[in-house]
Scaffold this active site. Structure first.
Site, mmCIF file in Angstrom:
data_model
loop_
_atom_site.group_PDB
_atom_site.id
_atom_site.type_symbol
_atom_site.label_atom_id
_atom_site.label_comp_id
_atom_site.label_asym_id
_atom_site.label_seq_id
_atom_site.Cartn_x
_atom_site.Cartn_y
_atom_site.Cartn_z
ATOM 1 N N GLN A 114 -1.477 6.778 -9.074
ATOM 2 C CA GLN A 114 -1.282 6.048 -10.330
ATOM 3 C C GLN A 114 -2.595 5.307 -10.564
ATOM 4 O O GLN A 114 -2.842 4.268 -9.983
ATOM 5 C CB GLN A 114 -0.094 5.098 -10.184
ATOM 6 C CG GLN A 114 1.193 5.848 -9.889
ATOM 7 C CD GLN A 114 2.294 4.929 -9.391
ATOM 8 O OE1 GLN A 114 2.103 4.175 -8.441
ATOM 9 N NE2 GLN A 114 3.435 5.000 -10.034
ATOM 10 N N HIS A 158 -6.026 -1.079 -6.089
ATOM 11 C CA HIS A 158 -6.805 -0.564 -4.965
ATOM 12 C C HIS A 158 -6.381 0.901 -4.809
ATOM 13 O O HIS A 158 -5.194 1.172 -4.588
ATOM 14 C CB HIS A 158 -6.464 -1.400 -3.719
ATOM 15 C CG HIS A 158 -7.270 -1.074 -2.493
ATOM 16 N ND1 HIS A 158 -7.427 -1.978 -1.469
ATOM 17 C CD2 HIS A 158 -7.939 0.029 -2.116
ATOM 18 C CE1 HIS A 158 -8.170 -1.430 -0.505
ATOM 19 N NE2 HIS A 158 -8.492 -0.202 -0.887
ATOM 20 N N HIS A 215 -5.001 4.252 -4.040
ATOM 21 C CA HIS A 215 -4.156 4.755 -2.951
ATOM 22 C C HIS A 215 -3.356 5.954 -3.424
ATOM 23 O O HIS A 215 -2.928 6.030 -4.564
ATOM 24 C CB HIS A 215 -3.230 3.657 -2.408
ATOM 25 C CG HIS A 215 -2.308 3.029 -3.416
ATOM 26 N ND1 HIS A 215 -2.748 2.161 -4.401
ATOM 27 C CD2 HIS A 215 -0.968 3.148 -3.605
ATOM 28 C CE1 HIS A 215 -1.721 1.754 -5.132
ATOM 29 N NE2 HIS A 215 -0.629 2.349 -4.686
ATOM 30 N N HIS A 243 -0.018 8.185 -2.994
ATOM 31 C CA HIS A 243 1.364 8.224 -2.486
ATOM 32 C C HIS A 243 1.656 9.617 -1.954
ATOM 33 O O HIS A 243 1.365 10.613 -2.620
ATOM 34 C CB HIS A 243 2.363 7.947 -3.618
ATOM 35 C CG HIS A 243 2.356 6.551 -4.139
ATOM 36 N ND1 HIS A 243 3.132 5.558 -3.603
ATOM 37 C CD2 HIS A 243 1.661 5.992 -5.152
ATOM 38 C CE1 HIS A 243 2.917 4.430 -4.278
ATOM 39 N NE2 HIS A 243 2.022 4.662 -5.216
#
Lengths: 168, 168
Positions: free
Chosen positions: A87, A98, A100, A102
């Site tokens: 996202q 930050h 990342h 998923h």
């Protein structure tokens, strides 16, 4: 004595006990509130909000290690498939600023509507009964439970001690 | 004379006119039925169904070029953010059994429920009025419209002719 080392994830100082993969530019993090068993994160070590801020080397590192992590969670959580998603920015549902990734193990029929998973991911949906998550209401898990999952993932992925000595 | 060259995407032979990025292991493909303007795909050139079947080199190539594509679509479609997603396997909503990354420009408020985008992606939701897609019902776009978008994306990304001579 436990290590006092932490890794930054947005505003949070993450204890090493909650991590299970470590590379030059990325680390693997178990989830405080997984939406499916085995829902983990792969985080860029340099704290930038947007994917386009990563260097090509950082991008490669994130996804090559993301692939290792994805194999481990699919096997350990007896999944048939994986949802892998970034996202990238607030309008895409990003909450922690930050970068990342998923990684979410999927099993046929885990959500009534196959993509209900995303509204749950964003906190606008409810976890369906059939997901068998220990805590249906997405209460934060205990530090003990998260550390145990991290140990299991480290064993499956391998090379944890070497990676720590090289990259921490 | 138009090139007769095609690229394979699952069972489909994709005309080069619908592509806009070409690398050793990946190519960029405009969408027959975008769920948002600028919704494009980055496809692994070797046809494998699952992400874990890609080599580390293929993984790096997919995402390093995916990052270039993401910058271009965000700029060209005046987006604030991006949804980047791999539906890795049938139980994760994958329909074409060939690894591909969805890159979807996002704008605040584009979907009433922020993650409604995923049910639309899977064909279980309807495109909301406010998305301003030319065709609200997700009818397939014309070859002309797709080729025009590919040309625009090639210009923004750059290096198209060189990439073709090197990798086709």
């Amino acid at each position: 004595m436990a290590s006092a080392k932490t890794l930054q994830f947005g505003p949070l100082a993450i204890p090493l006990a909650q991590t299970f993969m470590m590379s030059k530019h990325s680390f693997g993090l178990v989830n405080l509130k997984p939406i499916r068993p085995g829902h983990v994160l792969v985080v860029a070590r340099r704290q930038v909000a947007r994917f386009n801020e990563l260097s090509p080397e950082e991008v490669s590192d994130l996804f090559v290690h993301g692939q290792q992590v994805s194999k481990a969670v699919e096997k350990l959580f007896n999944a048939d498939a994986l949802t892998m998603c970034i996202q990238d920015g607030t309008a895409a549902g990003q909450t922690v600023k930050h970068v990342h990734l998923h990684i979410i193990p999927r099993i046929a029929g885990d959500f009534a509507n196959n993509d209900e998973i995303y509204s749950v991911l964003e906190g606008t949906g409810t976890v369906p009964q059939q997901t068998h998550i220990d805590n249906e209401q997405r209460e934060p898990r205990s530090a003990h439970e998260m550390a145990a999952e991290a140990v299991m993932l480290r064993r499956e992925i391998g090379g944890w001690e070497e990676a720590l000595s090289q990259f921490m």
